[in-house]
Design an enzyme around this catalytic site. Structure first.
Site, PDB file in Angstrom:
ATOM      1  N   ARG A  52       0.877  -1.323  -0.096  1.00  0.00           N
ATOM      2  CA  ARG A  52      -0.037   0.048   0.057  1.00  0.00           C
ATOM      3  C   ARG A  52       0.816   1.059   0.135  1.00  0.00           C
ATOM      4  O   ARG A  52       2.101   1.085   0.255  1.00  0.00           O
ATOM      5  CB  ARG A  52      -0.871   0.055   1.344  1.00  0.00           C
ATOM      6  CG  ARG A  52      -0.103  -0.277   2.582  1.00  0.00           C
ATOM      7  CD  ARG A  52      -0.496   0.374   3.802  1.00  0.00           C
ATOM      8  NE  ARG A  52      -0.597   1.950   3.609  1.00  0.00           N
ATOM      9  CZ  ARG A  52       0.357   2.471   3.712  1.00  0.00           C
ATOM     10  NH1 ARG A  52       1.706   2.212   3.954  1.00  0.00           N
ATOM     11  NH2 ARG A  52       0.412   4.023   3.504  1.00  0.00           N
ATOM     12  N   GLY A  53       0.290   2.631  -0.268  1.00  0.00           N
ATOM     13  CA  GLY A  53       1.089   3.585  -0.374  1.00  0.00           C
ATOM     14  C   GLY A  53       1.124   3.798  -1.960  1.00  0.00           C
ATOM     15  O   GLY A  53       1.768   2.846  -2.720  1.00  0.00           O
ATOM     16  N   ALA A  54       0.649   5.062  -2.469  1.00  0.00           N
ATOM     17  CA  ALA A  54       0.718   5.092  -3.671  1.00  0.00           C
ATOM     18  C   ALA A  54       1.864   4.829  -4.479  1.00  0.00           C
ATOM     19  O   ALA A  54       2.045   4.069  -5.509  1.00  0.00           O
ATOM     20  CB  ALA A  54       0.287   6.557  -3.868  1.00  0.00           C
ATOM     21  N   ARG A  95      -7.229  -1.123  -7.282  1.00  0.00           N
ATOM     22  CA  ARG A  95      -7.549   0.060  -6.252  1.00  0.00           C
ATOM     23  C   ARG A  95      -7.723   1.343  -7.037  1.00  0.00           C
ATOM     24  O   ARG A  95      -7.094   1.486  -8.169  1.00  0.00           O
ATOM     25  CB  ARG A  95      -6.649   0.551  -5.460  1.00  0.00           C
ATOM     26  CG  ARG A  95      -6.585  -0.674  -4.175  1.00  0.00           C
ATOM     27  CD  ARG A  95      -5.484  -0.249  -2.978  1.00  0.00           C
ATOM     28  NE  ARG A  95      -6.249   0.612  -2.202  1.00  0.00           N
ATOM     29  CZ  ARG A  95      -5.718   1.050  -1.191  1.00  0.00           C
ATOM     30  NH1 ARG A  95      -4.515   1.174  -0.836  1.00  0.00           N
ATOM     31  NH2 ARG A  95      -6.376   2.084  -0.270  1.00  0.00           N
ATOM     32  N   GLN A 202      -3.014   2.868   9.804  1.00  0.00           N
ATOM     33  CA  GLN A 202      -1.570   2.749   9.259  1.00  0.00           C
ATOM     34  C   GLN A 202      -0.534   3.718   9.878  1.00  0.00           C
ATOM     35  O   GLN A 202       0.568   3.613   9.982  1.00  0.00           O
ATOM     36  CB  GLN A 202      -1.861   3.191   7.844  1.00  0.00           C
ATOM     37  CG  GLN A 202      -2.344   2.311   6.772  1.00  0.00           C
ATOM     38  CD  GLN A 202      -3.866   2.579   6.596  1.00  0.00           C
ATOM     39  OE1 GLN A 202      -4.549   3.202   7.574  1.00  0.00           O
ATOM     40  NE2 GLN A 202      -4.481   2.461   5.478  1.00  0.00           N
ATOM     41  N   ASP A 243      -2.281  10.595  -2.662  1.00  0.00           N
ATOM     42  CA  ASP A 243      -2.569   9.626  -3.578  1.00  0.00           C
ATOM     43  C   ASP A 243      -3.002  10.040  -4.881  1.00  0.00           C
ATOM     44  O   ASP A 243      -2.764   9.408  -6.036  1.00  0.00           O
ATOM     45  CB  ASP A 243      -3.909   8.591  -3.068  1.00  0.00           C
ATOM     46  CG  ASP A 243      -3.198   7.700  -1.969  1.00  0.00           C
ATOM     47  OD1 ASP A 243      -2.964   8.371  -0.755  1.00  0.00           O
ATOM     48  OD2 ASP A 243      -2.986   6.742  -2.158  1.00  0.00           O
ATOM     49  N   ASN A 253      -5.968  12.098   0.147  1.00  0.00           N
ATOM     50  CA  ASN A 253      -4.917  11.367   0.793  1.00  0.00           C
ATOM     51  C   ASN A 253      -6.107  10.636   1.944  1.00  0.00           C
ATOM     52  O   ASN A 253      -7.299  10.917   1.804  1.00  0.00           O
ATOM     53  CB  ASN A 253      -4.053  12.191   1.528  1.00  0.00           C
ATOM     54  CG  ASN A 253      -3.012  11.437   2.445  1.00  0.00           C
ATOM     55  OD1 ASN A 253      -2.527  10.650   1.582  1.00  0.00           O
ATOM     56  ND2 ASN A 253      -2.864  11.759   3.495  1.00  0.00           N
ATOM     57  N   LYS A 254      -5.359   9.636   2.477  1.00  0.00           N
ATOM     58  CA  LYS A 254      -6.223   8.954   3.500  1.00  0.00           C
ATOM     59  C   LYS A 254      -7.390   9.732   4.238  1.00  0.00           C
ATOM     60  O   LYS A 254      -7.012  10.966   4.736  1.00  0.00           O
ATOM     61  CB  LYS A 254      -5.079   8.338   4.506  1.00  0.00           C
ATOM     62  CG  LYS A 254      -5.748   7.425   5.583  1.00  0.00           C
ATOM     63  CD  LYS A 254      -6.360   6.328   4.973  1.00  0.00           C
ATOM     64  CE  LYS A 254      -5.726   5.402   4.277  1.00  0.00           C
ATOM     65  NZ  LYS A 254      -6.416   4.341   3.471  1.00  0.00           N
TER      66      LYS A 254
END
Ligand code: MRU
Length: 355
Positions: A52-54, A95, A202, A243, A253-254
């Site tokens: 995960r993480g762009a 995703r 996270q 992202d 973003n998150k």
């Protein structure tokens, strides 16, 4: 103390025909490296946030589309391209929000097309080269973001961050954590507040682990405590990853990032978005063009609890990202420099300069 910067969260073992993925869902309790040898397992690893993480998703996608296309027996360019496109579309559907996924796959496709007059084996090697370049460039890009961000920060600053924009979300260094890791190497120290980042934690599981293990002064707080530490004067700057950035600077973003920006503005604290240029999507005019991933409600009701916390049958709503409007962002920090408002002008210039 663990050498966090030495950990590769995604890499390829070309001889064994596997993409190796550090399973981030098990951190920090266990460090398990998955050996992914099927495209369905790669899809699952991205979809379930094992990787995960762009930027890390982009790297995993690039290696995956190379590996699973290499394994196809194709006699000519057309059949190779057909197999590639099938793999690309499938991986891309894992995703929706982080643009680095489609960015990396598009880059792989462009390389494939540019090699079309070569032999199939040579084209496959070119795909490997492109995937390696995407990984290597990301490391350099993150370092440059860190250097640029450091110019805005002073030794001893209190920082606040959200989700995990760290080394394991990228090839190395991270995006918003890059200045913290670079600072550490140079004796520039920060006191970092880490939001736990509900519902998948996270911040608590990954960022707190990366920073604490690296020897950074790290304090974990619940998401709803950010305003309190800001009000107490403990935060000099908020640094987040992202992202997808739209042409006007709106930044996805998150989930939980936008409220931080609102509160930071209230307390007059600079709010910085750290973004590789690969995360800027100029085909999105503004936040309305950014697709927000909606995830399963069980992430809220039971996933991280020994016993379910919420009543059975209760409705849930679980958007995975939010979009911080451009007027709440002080600056966007990229590898090529720092962009200030009006963002559409700075972003346009950046892309024109790229031509
Ligand atoms: O759902 P996730 O964990 O993939 O979300 C990731 C983020 O929102 C990060 O802040 C972002 O990708 C940071 S860029 C390294």
């Amino acid at each position: 103390m663990e050498n966090i910067q030495g950990i590769k969260s995604v890499y390829l073992d070309d001889e064994k025909n596997i993409v190796v993925i550090l399973d981030q869902t098990l951190l920090p309790r266990e460090k398990v490296f998955l050996e992914v040898d099927k495209i369905e397992d790669l899809y699952e690893a991205i979809h379930s946030l094992r990787v995960r993480g762009a930027p890390a998703i982009g790297i995993a996608a690039a290696y995956g589309v190379y590996l699973f296309t290499k394994l196809v027996e194709a006699g000519d360019f057309e059949s190779l391209y057909e197999a590639f496109k099938k793999n690309k579309d499938y991986i891309e559907s894992s995703r929706p929000t982080a643009v680095n996924l489609s960015w990396a796959l598009k880059r792989m496709e462009n390389r494939l097309i540019s090699e079309k007059d070569k032999k199939v084996d040579e084209i496959k090697l070119a795909l490997l080269d492109e995937a390696n370049q995407i990984r290597e460039e990301d490391e350099a890009v993150c370092k440059a973001i860190g250097e640029n961000a450091l110019t805005l920060l002073k030794d001893g600053y209190g920082l606040l961050t959200h989700c995990n924009p760290g080394g394991i979300a990228t090839a190395k260094y991270g995006t918003a954590l890059a200045p913290i890791f670079l600072g550490l190497e140079r004796g520039v120290n920060f006191k970092v507040f880490v939001d736990e980042t509900r519902p998948l934690l996270q911040g608590a599981r990954l960022t707190a682990w990366e920073l604490h293990e690296s020897g950074v002064d790290t304090t974990l707080i619940c998401d709803n405590m950010a305003a309190t530490v800001m009000n107490q004067g403990k935060v000099n700057a908020v640094l987040v990853g992202c992202d997808r950035v739209a042409l006007n600077g709106d930044s996805a973003n998150k989930i939980g990032t936008m409220p931080l920006a609102i509160v930071a503005k209230h307390f007059n604290i600079p709010f910085y978005v750290c973004a590789p240029i690969s995360t800027i999507d100029i085909s999105c005019k503004d936040e309305n063009d950014i697709e927000i991933e909606i995830r399963n409600g069980d992430e809220i009701t039971e996933k991280w609890y020994e016993n379910r916390v919420a009543p059975k049958g209760v409705k849930t709503y679980n958007p995975c990202f939010d979009v911080t409007p451009n007027n709440l962002i002080t600056a966007i920090i990229t590898e090529k420099g720092i962009i200030y408002p009006p963002f559409h002008e700075g972003i346009k210039k950046l892309f024109e300069g790229d031509k």
